[in-house]
Design a protein around this motif. Structure first.
Motif, PDB file in Angstrom:
ATOM      1  N   ALA A 231      77.836  83.594  12.853  1.00 18.98           N
ATOM      2  CA  ALA A 231      78.409  83.633  14.198  1.00 18.98           C
ATOM      3  C   ALA A 231      78.981  82.266  14.549  1.00 18.98           C
ATOM      4  O   ALA A 231      80.069  82.150  15.121  1.00 18.98           O
ATOM      5  CB  ALA A 231      77.348  84.043  15.208  1.00 18.98           C
ATOM      6  N   ALA A 232      78.235  81.244  14.181  1.00 18.14           N
ATOM      7  CA  ALA A 232      78.698  79.889  14.461  1.00 18.14           C
ATOM      8  C   ALA A 232      79.977  79.593  13.699  1.00 18.14           C
ATOM      9  O   ALA A 232      80.847  78.849  14.164  1.00 18.14           O
ATOM     10  CB  ALA A 232      77.606  78.891  14.079  1.00 18.14           C
ATOM     11  N   GLU A 233      80.102  80.194  12.536  1.00 17.89           N
ATOM     12  CA  GLU A 233      81.303  79.967  11.724  1.00 17.89           C
ATOM     13  C   GLU A 233      82.523  80.674  12.310  1.00 17.89           C
ATOM     14  O   GLU A 233      83.636  80.485  11.825  1.00 17.89           O
ATOM     15  CB  GLU A 233      81.082  80.486  10.298  1.00 17.89           C
ATOM     16  N   GLY A 234      82.283  81.541  13.251  1.00 15.36           N
ATOM     17  CA  GLY A 234      83.426  82.164  13.896  1.00 15.36           C
ATOM     18  C   GLY A 234      83.515  83.673  13.744  1.00 15.36           C
ATOM     19  O   GLY A 234      84.457  84.294  14.236  1.00 15.36           O
ATOM     20  N   PHE A 235      82.549  84.271  13.081  1.00 15.61           N
ATOM     21  CA  PHE A 235      82.552  85.731  13.012  1.00 15.61           C
ATOM     22  C   PHE A 235      82.146  86.277  14.364  1.00 15.61           C
ATOM     23  O   PHE A 235      81.150  85.844  14.947  1.00 15.61           O
ATOM     24  CB  PHE A 235      81.567  86.220  11.940  1.00 15.61           C
ATOM     25  N   THR A 236      82.910  87.218  14.857  1.00 21.65           N
ATOM     26  CA  THR A 236      82.569  87.777  16.165  1.00 21.65           C
ATOM     27  C   THR A 236      82.146  89.234  16.076  1.00 21.65           C
ATOM     28  O   THR A 236      81.704  89.808  17.062  1.00 21.65           O
ATOM     29  CB  THR A 236      83.770  87.692  17.131  1.00 21.65           C
ATOM     30  N   ALA A 237      82.305  89.817  14.902  1.00 27.53           N
ATOM     31  CA  ALA A 237      81.894  91.217  14.763  1.00 27.53           C
ATOM     32  C   ALA A 237      81.145  91.415  13.456  1.00 27.53           C
ATOM     33  O   ALA A 237      81.542  90.905  12.411  1.00 27.53           O
ATOM     34  CB  ALA A 237      83.113  92.137  14.818  1.00 27.53           C
ATOM     35  N   PHE A 238      80.066  92.171  13.541  1.00 30.16           N
ATOM     36  CA  PHE A 238      79.258  92.484  12.369  1.00 30.16           C
ATOM     37  C   PHE A 238      79.288  93.989  12.174  1.00 30.16           C
ATOM     38  O   PHE A 238      78.686  94.731  12.949  1.00 30.16           O
ATOM     39  CB  PHE A 238      77.843  91.966  12.562  1.00 30.16           C
ATOM     40  N   ALA A 239      79.991  94.411  11.148  1.00 31.55           N
ATOM     41  CA  ALA A 239      80.131  95.848  10.900  1.00 31.55           C
ATOM     42  C   ALA A 239      79.214  96.240   9.758  1.00 31.55           C
ATOM     43  O   ALA A 239      79.514  96.000   8.592  1.00 31.55           O
ATOM     44  CB  ALA A 239      81.574  96.190  10.568  1.00 31.55           C
ATOM     45  N   ALA A 240      78.086  96.833  10.109  1.00 35.70           N
ATOM     46  CA  ALA A 240      77.145  97.269   9.077  1.00 35.70           C
ATOM     47  C   ALA A 240      77.586  98.621   8.530  1.00 35.70           C
ATOM     48  O   ALA A 240      78.228  99.403   9.228  1.00 35.70           O
ATOM     49  CB  ALA A 240      75.746  97.353   9.652  1.00 35.70           C
ATOM     50  N   SER A 265      79.734  91.354  18.462  1.00 32.64           N
ATOM     51  CA  SER A 265      79.599  92.810  18.451  1.00 32.64           C
ATOM     52  C   SER A 265      78.930  93.257  17.159  1.00 32.64           C
ATOM     53  O   SER A 265      79.055  92.611  16.123  1.00 32.64           O
ATOM     54  CB  SER A 265      80.972  93.474  18.563  1.00 32.64           C
ATOM     55  N   VAL A 266      78.220  94.391  17.249  1.00 32.74           N
ATOM     56  CA  VAL A 266      77.577  94.969  16.074  1.00 32.74           C
ATOM     57  C   VAL A 266      77.913  96.454  16.035  1.00 32.74           C
ATOM     58  O   VAL A 266      77.841  97.135  17.055  1.00 32.74           O
ATOM     59  CB  VAL A 266      76.044  94.794  16.124  1.00 32.74           C
ATOM     60  N   THR A 267      78.296  96.934  14.866  1.00 33.46           N
ATOM     61  CA  THR A 267      78.542  98.372  14.728  1.00 33.46           C
ATOM     62  C   THR A 267      77.829  98.893  13.491  1.00 33.46           C
ATOM     63  O   THR A 267      77.478  98.123  12.599  1.00 33.46           O
ATOM     64  CB  THR A 267      80.040  98.698  14.579  1.00 33.46           C
ATOM     65  N   GLY A 268      77.625 100.198  13.471  1.00 34.16           N
ATOM     66  CA  GLY A 268      76.923 100.794  12.341  1.00 34.16           C
ATOM     67  C   GLY A 268      77.604 102.055  11.856  1.00 34.16           C
ATOM     68  O   GLY A 268      78.792 102.303  12.117  1.00 34.16           O
ATOM     69  N   PHE A 269      76.865 102.850  11.125  1.00 34.30           N
ATOM     70  CA  PHE A 269      77.329 104.141  10.622  1.00 34.30           C
ATOM     71  C   PHE A 269      76.159 105.106  10.667  1.00 34.30           C
ATOM     72  O   PHE A 269      75.009 104.712  10.444  1.00 34.30           O
ATOM     73  CB  PHE A 269      77.773 104.010   9.153  1.00 34.30           C
ATOM     74  N   THR A 283      77.009 101.097  18.726  1.00 39.96           N
ATOM     75  CA  THR A 283      78.291 101.739  18.448  1.00 39.96           C
ATOM     76  C   THR A 283      78.281 102.116  16.974  1.00 39.96           C
ATOM     77  O   THR A 283      77.906 101.315  16.116  1.00 39.96           O
ATOM     78  CB  THR A 283      79.450 100.770  18.727  1.00 39.96           C
ATOM     79  N   THR A 284      78.667 103.338  16.676  1.00 36.09           N
ATOM     80  CA  THR A 284      78.499 103.823  15.300  1.00 36.09           C
ATOM     81  C   THR A 284      79.500 104.927  14.986  1.00 36.09           C
ATOM     82  O   THR A 284      80.164 105.436  15.877  1.00 36.09           O
ATOM     83  CB  THR A 284      77.044 104.330  15.119  1.00 36.09           C
ATOM     84  N   GLN A 325      83.230 110.671  13.448  1.00 35.85           N
ATOM     85  CA  GLN A 325      83.520 110.503  14.871  1.00 35.85           C
ATOM     86  C   GLN A 325      82.981 109.159  15.346  1.00 35.85           C
ATOM     87  O   GLN A 325      81.803 108.841  15.150  1.00 35.85           O
ATOM     88  CB  GLN A 325      82.871 111.643  15.642  1.00 35.85           C
ATOM     89  N   LEU A 326      83.835 108.398  15.961  1.00 40.27           N
ATOM     90  CA  LEU A 326      83.406 107.098  16.481  1.00 40.27           C
ATOM     91  C   LEU A 326      82.627 107.283  17.777  1.00 40.27           C
ATOM     92  O   LEU A 326      83.095 107.958  18.700  1.00 40.27           O
ATOM     93  CB  LEU A 326      84.635 106.218  16.742  1.00 40.27           C
ATOM     94  N   ILE A 327      81.440 106.714  17.814  1.00 40.78           N
ATOM     95  CA  ILE A 327      80.642 106.786  19.039  1.00 40.78           C
ATOM     96  C   ILE A 327      80.557 105.376  19.599  1.00 40.78           C
ATOM     97  O   ILE A 327      79.886 104.518  19.037  1.00 40.78           O
ATOM     98  CB  ILE A 327      79.214 107.267  18.739  1.00 40.78           C
ATOM     99  N   VAL A 328      81.245 105.150  20.695  1.00 43.44           N
ATOM    100  CA  VAL A 328      81.241 103.813  21.267  1.00 43.44           C
ATOM    101  C   VAL A 328      80.093 103.677  22.254  1.00 43.44           C
ATOM    102  O   VAL A 328      79.989 104.446  23.205  1.00 43.44           O
ATOM    103  CB  VAL A 328      82.571 103.515  21.981  1.00 43.44           C
ATOM    104  N   ARG A 329      79.226 102.693  21.977  1.00 41.99           N
ATOM    105  CA  ARG A 329      78.130 102.448  22.920  1.00 41.99           C
ATOM    106  C   ARG A 329      78.182 100.990  23.349  1.00 41.99           C
ATOM    107  O   ARG A 329      79.253 100.396  23.390  1.00 41.99           O
ATOM    108  CB  ARG A 329      76.799 102.823  22.263  1.00 41.99           C
ATOM    109  N   GLN A 330      77.045 100.419  23.618  1.00 43.30           N
ATOM    110  CA  GLN A 330      77.072  99.087  24.226  1.00 43.30           C
ATOM    111  C   GLN A 330      77.068  97.905  23.248  1.00 43.30           C
ATOM    112  O   GLN A 330      77.216  96.769  23.661  1.00 43.30           O
ATOM    113  CB  GLN A 330      75.886  98.914  25.183  1.00 43.30           C
ATOM    114  N   SER A 331      76.870  98.168  21.984  1.00 39.37           N
ATOM    115  CA  SER A 331      76.709  97.033  21.068  1.00 39.37           C
ATOM    116  C   SER A 331      78.037  96.395  20.663  1.00 39.37           C
ATOM    117  O   SER A 331      78.054  95.418  19.927  1.00 39.37           O
ATOM    118  CB  SER A 331      75.941  97.464  19.816  1.00 39.37           C
ATOM    119  N   SER A 332      79.120  96.990  21.113  1.00 42.10           N
ATOM    120  CA  SER A 332      80.410  96.396  20.789  1.00 42.10           C
ATOM    121  C   SER A 332      81.186  96.124  22.077  1.00 42.10           C
ATOM    122  O   SER A 332      81.207  96.953  22.983  1.00 42.10           O
ATOM    123  CB  SER A 332      81.221  97.325  19.879  1.00 42.10           C
ATOM    124  N   GLY A 333      81.785  94.951  22.136  1.00 40.09           N
ATOM    125  CA  GLY A 333      82.542  94.596  23.321  1.00 40.09           C
ATOM    126  C   GLY A 333      83.663  93.645  22.957  1.00 40.09           C
ATOM    127  O   GLY A 333      83.850  93.317  21.785  1.00 40.09           O
TER     128      GLY A 333
END
Lengths: 349, 349
Positions: A231-240, A265-269, A283-284, A325-333
């Motif tokens: 995150a410190a390096e500049g990544f703003t999204a973590f897509a698991a 932000s964090v997203t999953g599957f 968000t998944t 189907q993309l389910i948008v919840r609160q973990s991504s902004g």
DNA sequence: AGAGCCTGATTAAACGATTAATCAAACGCA
DNA sequence: TGCGTTTGATTAATCGTTTAATCAGGCTCT
């Protein structure tokens, strides 16, 4: 000792009504030629007696057991409940039972599991293959559920397209640098998901890959993933590539005092059981397991019914991939502006 | 169309060797009187031909299908994988297959699921009952896995003792005020766990109960549990009755900026798949599912083999509860001294 | 009226394994 | 020698269902 089944059988109904067993059988199955009145009387009487046809007798005669097998790579897989549920549901709609076989352990266990099912006389089976395994067609039709890029795949979620949806979602939120977090690089499913994400990145976006199992080989199981530094390096999204990894990322970030989704932000599957109840809810991308199961089962049954001879083929379906189907919840902004990230980066290093 | 099974059958082996089918059957089962030399020759030849006995033929004659049923309240339950895996493992050791039946939905679905299994001719079944459901013995032996306080329970984890372990652990860490977080007050399992915790509290400790479903009825599903306020009020430990609730609590606390385990401790139950990989890893009480399954299956098989007549009894086992094992990880730690909690409380209110 | 054709039922033969009953040969023993 | 027993195999019935083949009437049509 012979423990003869309790309920009535065809011949009991037959003698009780003074007709032949064949007539009873025909009346109940609606196959032969029976007058409507007699048929009705037989059906009534059978229901009255609580007649339950003997699967054993039927199976012996028809050569079909009315049972399908379900083989799973690791039954402890968190995805298993949904798969099993969907398969069982689809099977029971067609009056089939589902026999489970766990191939816990290595690849040979998978083969043994398959053999056990065949010994039990299943009419066909659904296999969710172990990573990087190729199912050799055995002595019954097989439906394979994995991912489109797997050779011999019958039907599966469109993991690639799912990845693209995730990417588009993150792009829309203004994220530039994405860290893709996977578990095992040998998984076809995870590779397709990752590929989908990369292919869906907009101009100016970049991604990096992190395979957890590789990391754990040196750092030990359950180790930190070092996401704070990322995150410190500049990544703003973590897509698991799975909600399990997303959860791991989320809790690690939170523990480090990084706020999701304000900071990153964090997203999953998969939309696993916990995804809606954690804070922030994940968000998944969800697969339509019911539809996948339905397609797999109907393809399987079609082959079973058509080919009288029990050949061992891997069945195919018209549609081999089902959209996710993309389910948008609160973990991504929305992504934080780059300058703030720089500041954070200076603080953290 | 008759699709006769591919492999050889007894009579093929018999004619091929010039003996009678009965002799072959006896040789392979070791039951009748066959000379050792002939028996050996038959076994060899059978193996060579890849003989697989027809379950249908056997079932028809013996009246036993060699299949057990597994009924689960909700197959999507995160505990399901472990249960299914354990049951399948125990069953296959005894050469039994496992047919699954999901009773997704209401209580009638459970009955329907049971009936489907009976129609399929299972020799017995394992039922994990839906909350507050009483299994009425059907037309085959049934093993019930729930909790000791459930009438008719065959075998289960000792949830009460598990609760006591959690309580003892928290007591040892100096916690005084415990918030017990459960899902549904009608669950026998959760009540036993909660009861165990309360009974294990040391002098000077107190507890309060929070049922999530009740809260959600007014605040909506996925709502915050208000744990930050509870922490401010002086609760230092949150003992969830399942890891799913523990996870919910953990992430909510983290989101509120409360550090686990430095500020408060969180514990769970079941050691579900994510427990070791979240940060901090969850302290939890694990059930020995393998042992539970083994006991359930062996009790079931004993009844099946003894009582030739397929009566519908709920089987009993010598040991009806299996101890739970406390797994201490990072989510639980020493309680903060009371004064600091007071300070926090002032800040938060 | 007799040949042919539906209709509605029955007969009988599987399917594959298990097992009680039977039988032939060999053996023991008086 | 002759009777009883043991050994090692066979015969045949059975489990419950399906289904092809058959059959007895009643009907139509020329």
């Amino acid at each position: 000792m012979a423990s003869s089944r309790p309920g009535p059988n065809l011949s009991r109904i037959a003698t009780s009504l003074g007709v032949s067993v064949a007539t009873v059988s025909n009346a109940l199955s609606g196959k032969g030629r029976v007058s409507e009145q007699l048929a009705e009387k037989i059906r009534e009487h059978a229901a009255e007696l609580g007649y339950i046809p003997s699967q054993a007798g039927r199976a012996l005669r028809t050569g079909r057991s009315g049972v399908l097998g379900l083989v799973l790579p690791d039954i402890a897989n968190p995805l298993f409940p949904k798969i099993a549920q969907a398969i069982e549901f689809a099977a029971k709609s067609a009056d089939y039972g589902v026999l489970i076989a766990d191939s816990r352990g290595d690849v040979t266990a998978q083969t043994e599991a398959i053999n056990r099912l065949i010994e039990r006389g299943v009419d066909g089976m659904v296999v969710v293959p172990r990573r990087a395994t190729r199912i050799s067609a055995s002595s019954c039709p097989v439906a394979v559920i994995d991912t489109a890029s797997t050779p011999g795949n019958t039907v599966a979620a469109d993991h690639w397209q799912g990845g693209q949806q995730i990417a588009a979602h993150l792009a829309g939120l203004g994220h530039k640098r994405i860290l893709i977090i996977g578990n095992n690089p040998e998984s076809n499913v995870q590779n397709d998901r990752a590929g989908g994400i990369r292919s869906g990145l907009a101009k100016g976006m970049s991604s990096e890959m992190l395979w957890i199992e590789r990391l754990e080989q040196t750092a030990g199981p359950g180790c930190r993933l070092g996401l704070a530094r990322k995150a410190a390096e500049g990544f703003t999204a973590f897509a698991a590539l799975s909600d399990l990894q997303a959860l791991r990322a989320l809790t690690e970030l939170q523990q480090e005092g990084i706020n999701v989704p304000a900071d990153v932000s964090v997203t999953g599957f998969d939309d696993l059981i916990w995804s809606p109840v954690v804070t922030p809810a994940l968000t998944t991308a969800r697969m339509d397991m019911d539809r996948i199961a339905e397609i797999a089962i109907s393809a399987l049954l079609k082959t079973i019914l058509e080919s009288g001879t029990r050949e061992g083929v891997i069945v195919t379906a018209e549609t081999d991939r089902v959209p996710m189907q993309l389910i948008v919840r609160q973990s991504s902004g929305p992504a934080r502006p780059a300058k703030e990230n720089l500041t954070d980066g200076e603080l953290a290093t």
